[in-house]
Design an enzyme around this catalytic site. Structure first.
Site, PDB file in Angstrom:
ATOM      1  NE  ARG A  94      -3.234  -0.082   2.943  1.00 54.61           N
ATOM      2  CZ  ARG A  94      -3.683  -0.495   4.135  1.00 54.61           C
ATOM      3  NH1 ARG A  94      -3.478   0.250   5.219  1.00 54.61           N
ATOM      4  NH2 ARG A  94      -4.319  -1.642   4.249  1.00 54.61           N
ATOM      5  CG  HIS A 139      -0.994  -3.065   4.371  1.00 54.42           C
ATOM      6  ND1 HIS A 139      -1.320  -4.206   3.668  1.00 54.42           N
ATOM      7  CD2 HIS A 139      -1.792  -3.052   5.451  1.00 54.42           C
ATOM      8  CE1 HIS A 139      -2.292  -4.860   4.304  1.00 54.42           C
ATOM      9  NE2 HIS A 139      -2.591  -4.173   5.400  1.00 54.42           N
ATOM     10  CG  ASP A 146      -5.273  -6.271   4.988  1.00 57.33           C
ATOM     11  OD1 ASP A 146      -4.513  -6.585   5.917  1.00 57.33           O
ATOM     12  OD2 ASP A 146      -5.622  -5.095   4.760  1.00 57.33           O
ATOM     13  CD  GLU A 204      -6.822  -4.432  10.796  1.00 60.24           C
ATOM     14  OE1 GLU A 204      -5.906  -4.887  10.085  1.00 60.24           O
ATOM     15  OE2 GLU A 204      -7.146  -3.233  10.778  1.00 60.24           O
ATOM     16  CG  HIS A 207      -3.000  -6.792   9.441  1.00 65.54           C
ATOM     17  ND1 HIS A 207      -3.034  -5.554   8.837  1.00 65.54           N
ATOM     18  CD2 HIS A 207      -1.746  -6.919   9.961  1.00 65.54           C
ATOM     19  CE1 HIS A 207      -1.856  -4.955   8.996  1.00 65.54           C
ATOM     20  NE2 HIS A 207      -1.053  -5.775   9.665  1.00 65.54           N
TER      21      HIS A 207
END
Length: 225
Positions: A94, A139, A146, A204, A207
């Protein structure tokens, strides 16, 4: 002459393809090149996410990771295939500009378009305080993913008890108010990912970060394209 023109076009197309691939920093790969059977649904490349809009830096549904993380996912995928299961990845590398987009969005308190779906019990102003959004993301280092499990025959996602990117306790790994099937699915995902060198994030279930990530202190910002 026509043959030569076609040949030149082919070579030019190959050159453009090679150029596009060469833009990735050394140590990064397009995951489809090493793990072609992994399903990819980059949510931030669409409006199907908590912001309700495409996120800055995402221009294509192509999953990018460090080569080390991608090869570890291959091992995960190979083990899951024995159970007729596979992986669907919602996000990988990301760019920092995407994280900056999250920050800008979080500060715009009037924009609650998808609150009911993604954060019904969390005040938007508390998303940073409760650690659902951060100014820096793992990320961006390229070795965090994810993901969820899918049935290889139907391509349907297994029921994990909460949607991806749901901000609330039912996304936490230790959340217990789940059906036995949902608990089993989560346990399977956690088990196979940890077995092959990833660590989880307690809030999460989707993740995971590669333990021995090659760029632990670098936040990249090249676009996903």
């Amino acid at each position: 002459m026509i043959y030569l023109m076609k040949t030149h076009i082919v070579f030019f197309s190959l050159f453009l393809t090679s150029l596009a691939y060469s833009q990735l920093p050394e140590g990064f790969v397009y995951v489809k090149d090493v793990a072609p059977t992994i399903e990819v649904d980059l949510r931030y490349n669409s409006s199907n996410n908590f912001l309700g809009q495409r996120v800055n830096g995402y221009h294509n549904n192509c999953l990018i990771l460090t080569e080390a993380a991608a090869l570890a996912l291959v091992k995960v995928e190979n083990e899951l295939k024995l159970k007729n299961l596979g992986l669907k990845v919602f996000d990988g590398y990301r760019p920092q500009r995407a994280v900056n987009h999250f920050i800008t969005w979080a500060k715009t308190l009037s924009d609650t378009l998808n609150k009911a779906e993604y954060y019904p019990k969390v005040m938007k102003k508390n998303l940073f305080k409760e650690e659902y959004i951060a100014s820096r993301s793992g990320h961006t280092k390229g070795s965090t993913v994810d993901l969820t499990l899918i049935n290889l025959s139907t391509k349907e996602e297994l029921d994990m008890g909460s949607p991806y990117d749901f901000f609330g306790r039912k996304s936490w790994i230790n959340y217990q108010n789940l059906s036995e099937t949902q608990k089993a699915h989560r346990a399977l995902l956690q088990g196979v990912m940890l077995k092959h060198g990833f660590r989880n994030y307690a809030r999460e279930w989707w993740h995971f970060t590669l333990n021995q990530q090659p760029f632990p202190n670098t936040y990249f910002d090249f676009p996903v394209e």
